[in-house]
Write a protein that holds these residues in place. Sequence first.
Motif: not given
Length: 180
Positions: A62-84
């Motif tokens: 989850s650290s590599f992907m950049g996954i962040r929790w807003a609450d237990p039911q919601t996660v966010r992620l900013r697209i970065r070049p490494e994920l393309i």
Amino acid sequence: MNAALPEGRLASLSGVDQRAPDPDRSRPAPRALAGSKATGASNAAQDGAGGANPVGALDGVSSFMGIRWADPQTVRLRIRPELINAGGLLSGVVTYAMVDYCMGSTLWVQTSEEERIATISISINYIQTATEGELICHSVLDRRNRSNAVMRSEVHHEDGHLLVTAIGSYAIFRARSRGR
């Protein structure tokens, strides 16, 4: 489903009790997603989410992907070049990981300290893709009993476009003792 998250989300998930009624049995109060496991400091550089200060990654993936929790039911992620991927589009692995982590945390807060969970299956439908911006995944627990749970998720782009729908099933089981 509302693609935009309201301002003022929790900075920590500790103490969150978003329990659904469980007519099958009584059990101790559900646990919160441990904010102490999260790496909020590493999240600060990745957080482009306005006034929100979501909880950071729980592990290396989850650290590599950049996954962040807003609450237990919601996660966010900013697209970065490494994920393309090589085709120039967001890799499907990224949104699959968002769904799996989000479903897992949605169920995790519904379990007791004696229970563990594991993914059985996730069926995912890729509707659209994105190459930049913020992604938001929201999961809902549809049904839970002693040994299984069924959930659904949607991943939206920050502009509101629906990118992914998914349904998943998870096993719920007693923690094994570590004695040898």
